[in-house]
Design an enzyme around this catalytic site. Structure first.
Site, PDB file in Angstrom:
ATOM      1  N   CYS A 135      34.056  46.012  43.763  1.00  0.00           N
ATOM      2  CA  CYS A 135      32.710  45.552  43.407  1.00  0.00           C
ATOM      3  C   CYS A 135      31.659  46.565  43.883  1.00  0.00           C
ATOM      4  O   CYS A 135      31.587  47.667  43.356  1.00  0.00           O
ATOM      5  CB  CYS A 135      32.478  44.149  43.973  1.00  0.00           C
ATOM      6  SG  CYS A 135      31.051  43.306  43.261  1.00  0.00           S
ATOM      7  N   HIS A 186      37.300  40.752  42.379  1.00  0.00           N
ATOM      8  CA  HIS A 186      37.560  40.634  43.824  1.00  0.00           C
ATOM      9  C   HIS A 186      38.968  40.094  44.063  1.00  0.00           C
ATOM     10  O   HIS A 186      39.140  38.879  44.215  1.00  0.00           O
ATOM     11  CB  HIS A 186      36.560  39.659  44.448  1.00  0.00           C
ATOM     12  CG  HIS A 186      35.176  40.200  44.592  1.00  0.00           C
ATOM     13  ND1 HIS A 186      34.728  40.816  45.730  1.00  0.00           N
ATOM     14  CD2 HIS A 186      34.146  40.210  43.724  1.00  0.00           C
ATOM     15  CE1 HIS A 186      33.463  41.183  45.573  1.00  0.00           C
ATOM     16  NE2 HIS A 186      33.083  40.831  44.353  1.00  0.00           N
ATOM     17  N   GLU A 209      40.565  40.079  46.724  1.00  0.00           N
ATOM     18  CA  GLU A 209      40.665  39.435  48.051  1.00  0.00           C
ATOM     19  C   GLU A 209      40.245  37.970  48.012  1.00  0.00           C
ATOM     20  O   GLU A 209      40.521  37.222  48.940  1.00  0.00           O
ATOM     21  CB  GLU A 209      39.828  40.215  49.085  1.00  0.00           C
ATOM     22  CG  GLU A 209      38.337  39.906  49.118  1.00  0.00           C
ATOM     23  CD  GLU A 209      37.522  40.622  48.034  1.00  0.00           C
ATOM     24  OE1 GLU A 209      38.124  41.233  47.126  1.00  0.00           O
ATOM     25  OE2 GLU A 209      36.272  40.559  48.104  1.00  0.00           O
TER      26      GLU A 209
END
Lengths: 228, 756
Positions: free
Chosen positions: A87, A195, A197
């Site tokens: 990002c 993302h 994560e």
């Protein structure tokens, strides 16, 4: 042995703790690295996480590329070790010239937070080396400037060299060629807008981020073995 | 703001103080106040800061509970969530600023509430925004909506705190006076809890963060404590009283303050919000029983020529006041340097002299002559408290008697159902709702569900649920019963994700307190909230009162907003959520003996027929408590890791049973076929304490409901591609989805955002 991965913190970063915890889950020893650091030689890989480095003043990544740590990130990349920008981190890596292209404001001029489908296009990168091309992943996106753009020549080269890593199945932001992630020529520097994560367990709605993070951790471990 | 130098009016009046209030100041000081002192009192005794109209009523709210660590009166309420973790929660309004400058008004609302939370030592991990606008088919409303959402999105996303939910209400009464409420929740290790107290004579007051400018002067007094005149564009000349936010400054301030607290480097800490430096210095000193000596020349400025009164009352954003031992100052400055946060010693904590309370002393240079000197505690504790007259509205009986049952039955209930569907994701897609990897159930459901986790917290398997609710139309007809129903609905919402209601915060948005009808509404609402909280065993841990929400003499409908915090003991699996599963049995849960559903104050009557009158069904608090416990238990079983009993669950609220069923269908893409719904009143009526569930274990659910004293009735079956309510509705899931999804974008996308 678990590879040691640095997660860069600029003033204004905000995904750094999430990335550390997801990398640990994927088998790494992750630790925070302050943006003033000038030596990353002890790390087997590095992640530039999401957020708003230096407040995104001027434009995302424009100031962060001048932070002292970025020279060290460049050295790490040139040494062949894995570098990942997520990002805002992707925006920083393009501003720093480590990845081609740029991220402009979304088509529609609004911030988008959603979970979208992306397709793995290439297994050439450290992020996708253990994921089969054609695999569709459900990953969160969360950005205002996620609209990937580059000139036609660059696009042709990215496609020809198999450097488009991820594509959106249903383009949410106007990105050229539906591109959600790209890598450098060597495949060891990767940037993506989604993302991974945030998608490491079903409790959070998707565990599809785990295979790519595990792949990145394995690549870092491999680079550690080479340099050792 | 009015320029006092250009008017013959006495200064105190120009600043919003009455003649009696000015005399009271003279009595406290034993001499006439000078201009600086008058300014200090004018902001601290404003309605916004002093709660002078509402305070005598607020004492009736129950605030105690075994898990309450900090109740109302501090910057935020704090409860013990278990496992060594505390949760701080607060809600505030930023209504008036947002009416004038929507983007900055909403942005600084977010910034302000975050500071209230990290002031307590907590890391903010979630924000919720209840928003109220006029109908969106109007250019000015679209400008307000776009601006407010952009302000919340731009600030909240950038500062790095997820916005996990909220509410979106459209009603004509908010057209000139929109409401922007902001709730924030933070987490902290219990031992990091700090209070805003200045103790230790000789300790230093260190101002952290932004420089101080003329922005926001009089924000709490001329802006927040007066109504709007009305007309097309309300009070453009008040725009300079709106502050401007900088989320990047706030982000660094959060990290620096949490580092300072972790290192034990501060004695007390307080944010600068409404009323700026005078509020922070006098409140910390008063709470610590001390005084404070402030040198305004030490305050970093962003513009030249500011006089002491401006420096003391500026509402420049992103500032904190830390009380620091002199020996720790260098270490404090080091932490601030790392985070690029400005820090300046602006004052010293002083002892009270003899019997005298501590004084706030203002100087224009270090050790220089005193330009202002007032007892610190008098600014907050001696503020006037008004017992304003109350009057039940004269037309209320007529309104209660005019029941919408007299409206003709719709020729096509399906068409009415489609007209009531509205997906709010246009709003929340612009908010980061996933940061911190805690969001298990995000915006759009009955309540948000989060893991109880954060950087630096001890490990925990627990979860937090969060919901905000309001029902201004019901409250307009019955402020007491309506407010009780709002508390009840919020409790049921957190139960729908498997949580136990644990604490309430409230934001009481009302009209002009000088109107006796408004004061009656406020008093009744507080009683209704107290009744519901007592009956459901939930303490109120904090609140905010926003008055003068009026425009052109018209008050908004009474709008008490409730924020409900729920606790989940074990969070291992996602809750069933608002949805249906193919082949499941659709069950409706009700309190035995409940009256037939009423259309009074329903969305069907108000939005489709502009009929606002009637007598709403009161909530049976005893029955409701059983419902909350049952639903919480049914859902918690699966959430805690056991075999899930439900595959979908949704409480019946705005739009009644029909909208609840349709929302379950469109959110899962699964249709349903139900029967036994008698007519449009049962389909669209909005009784409290009704829940729809979808289950593959209907017998077990019915048995558990029976044991809990709740009636479970099988309505039909989930499946297929149509939404069928026998004899009333037959629409496809696809058309319902389109109506639901396209409602907001049809008003808000691809249109000019500028007002005319």
């Amino acid at each position: 042995m678990a590879p040691r991965i640095g997660v860069v913190v600029f003033p204004g970063s905000n995904c750094e703790h999430d990335v550390v915890s997801a990398l640990d889950q994927a088998g790494a020893r992750a630790e925070l690295v302050w943006h003033g650091a000038t030596d990353l030689s002890g790390f087997d890989g590095v992640v530039v996480p999401g957020g708003f480095a230096h407040g995104d003043y001027l434009r995302p990544g424009a100031i962060a590329r001048f932070s002292p740590v970025m020279a060290a990130v460049g050295e790490l990349a040139r040494s062949g070790r894995p570098v990942l920008g997520i990002c805002n981190g992707f925006q920083v890596l393009t501003e720093a010239g480590l990845l081609p292209g740029a991220l402009q404001k979304n088509r529609g001029l609004r911030f988008i937070c959603d979970t979208v489908e992306v397709e793995v296009v290439s297994s050439r990168s450290v992020l996708t080396r253990d994921v089969a091309p054609g695999t569709v992943l459900r990953l969160p996106i969360n950005h205002f400037e996620g609209n990937y753009t580059c000139d036609d020549e660059t696009l042709t080269r990215l496609v020809a060299e198999d450097r488009v890593v991820l594509r959106y199945v249903d383009n949410p932001n106007g990105s050229t060629g539906d591109i959600a992630g790209v890598c450098n020529e060597a495949g060891n520097v990767v940037g993506l807008m989604p993302h991974p994560e945030r998608a490491t367990e079903e409790l959070l709605g998707s565990a599809d981020g785990l295979p790519v993070l595990t792949s990145f951790v394995a690549a870092s471990a491999a680079s550690a073995a080479v340099t050792a | 703001m009015p320029d006092p130098t250009q008017s013959n009016e006495p200064l105190h009046r120009a600043l919003g103080l009455t003649d009696e209030e000015r005399d009271r100041i003279e009595e406290i000081l034993g001499r006439p106040p000078n201009d600086l002192e008058t300014s200090l009192y004018s902001v601290m005794w404003s309605e916004h800061c002093s709660y002078k109209s509402s305070r005598i009523h607020l004492g009736r709210l129950p605030t105690e509970g075994p898990h309450v660590l900090v109740g109302p009166g501090e910057n935020a309420g704090v409860i013990d969530a278990g496992d060594g973790i505390a949760v701080a929660i607060r809600i505030e309004s930023h209504n008036h600023p947002s009416a004038i400058e929507p983007t900055q008004g909403a942005a600084t609302g977010v910034g302000g509430i975050l500071r209230d939370i990290f002031t307590m030592g907590a890391r903010p991990i979630a924000v919720m925004d209840p928003l109220f606008f006029g109908p969106p088919d109007d250019a000015r409303q679209r400008w307000l909506i776009e601006g407010v959402v952009a302000g919340i999105s731009g600030y909240g996303n950038s500062v790095g705190v997820p916005t996990v939910g909220g509410e979106l209400t459209f009603d004509e009464c908010y057209a000139q006076n929109p409401l922007v409420n902001v709730l924030c929740l933070g987490v902290l290790p219990v031992e990091r809890l700090v209070l805003g107290r200045a103790t230790g004579s000789g300790n230093l007051a260190v101002l952290l963060g932004s420089s101080t400018g003329r922005d926001g002067i009089g924000g709490v007094s001329v802006l927040a404590s007066a109504g709007f005149d009305g007309g097309g564009a309300p009070d453009e000349d008040k725009r300079p009283s709106v502050q401007v936010g900088d989320p990047y400054e706030e982000k660094r301030l959060i990290e620096a303050c949490l580092d300072l607290l972790d290192a034990g480097l501060v004695v007390g800490i307080q944010d600068l919000g409404g009323a700026g430096l005078v509020c922070a210095t006098s409140e910390t000193a008063a709470r610590g029983g001390m005084g404070m000596d402030v040198d305004v020349s030490a305050v970093p400025r962003r513009e030249p020529g500011m006089v002491p009164a401006e420096v003391m009352t500026s509402e420049s954003q992103e500032r904190m006041l830390a009380i620091v031992r002199p020996d720790d100052l260098d270490a404090v400055l080091d932490v601030c340097r790392r985070w690029e946060v400005r820090a300046a010693v602006v004052g010293t904590v002083t002892d009270p002299t003899g019997e005298e309370p501590g004084h706030l002393v203002v100087r224009e240079s270090a050790g220089g002559p005193v330009v202002g000197d007032v007892p610190a505690a008098s600014l907050s504790d001696d503020a006037p408290r008004y017992r304003r007259p109350l009057a039940r509205p004269a037309d209320l009986d007529r309104r209660l008697a005019d029941d919408p049952a007299r409206l003709p039955a719709p020729p096509d209930c399906g068409a009415d159902l489609l007209a009531l569907l509205c997906d709010p994701s246009w709003v929340y897609r612009q908010y980061d709702h996933q940061l911190f990897r805690n969001t298990v159930e995000g915006p759009g459901g009955d309540a948000a569900l989060l893991r109880l986790a954060g950087p630096g917290l001890p490990p925990s398997r627990r979860g937090l649920a969060l919901a905000t609710d309001s029902d201004p139309r019901r409250c307009a007809l019955d402020p007491r019963g309506g407010t009780a129903a709002v508390v009840a609905e919020a409790a049921l919402n957190v139960a729908c994700v498997g949580a136990r209601p644990a604490a309430v915060v409230n934001c009481l948005n009302f009209g002009n307190p000088e109107h006796p009808e408004v004061m009656w509404q406020l008093s009744e609402a507080i009683d209704g909230m107290a009744e519901a909280c007592l009956a459901l065993g939930i303490p109120v841990v904090g609140g905010n009162v926003s008055l003068y929400n009026e425009s052109g003499g018209r008050d908004i409908d009474p709008t008490p907003v409730v924020g409900m915090l729920g606790l989940v003991d074990v969070l291992e699996r996602r809750p069933p959520g608002v949805g249906l599963a193919e082949g499941g049995t659709v069950i409706v849960l009700t309190v035995p003996g409940a009256p037939a559903p009423s259309l009074a104050a329903s969305r069907w009557a108000v939005e489709l027929h502009d009929h606002r009158d009637g007598t709403p069904t009161p909530v049976d608090l005893d029955g409701h408590r059983r419902m909350v416990e049952l639903v919480g238990d049914l859902v918690a079983r699966g959430v805690g890791g056991g075999e899930p009993l439900l595959s979908g669950v949704h409480d019946v609220s705005g739009g009644g049973l029909g909208v609840a069923l349709a929302e379950m269908a469109v959110r899962s893409g699964v249709g349903l076929q139900v029967s036994g719904v008698a007519g449009h009143a049962e389909l669209f009526g909005e009784n409290p304490s009704v829940v729809v569930a979808c289950t593959a274990h209907p017998d077990e659910v019915a048995a558990l409901a029976g044991a809990a004293g709740i009636e479970a009735r099988v309505l039909g079956r989930a499946g297929g591609e149509r939404i069928v309510v026998e004899g009333l509705v037959d629409v496809t899931v696809a058309e319902a989805t389109a109506a639901w999804r396209d409602r907001l974008p049809s008003h808000l996308d691809d249109l000019s955002v500028a007002p005319d």
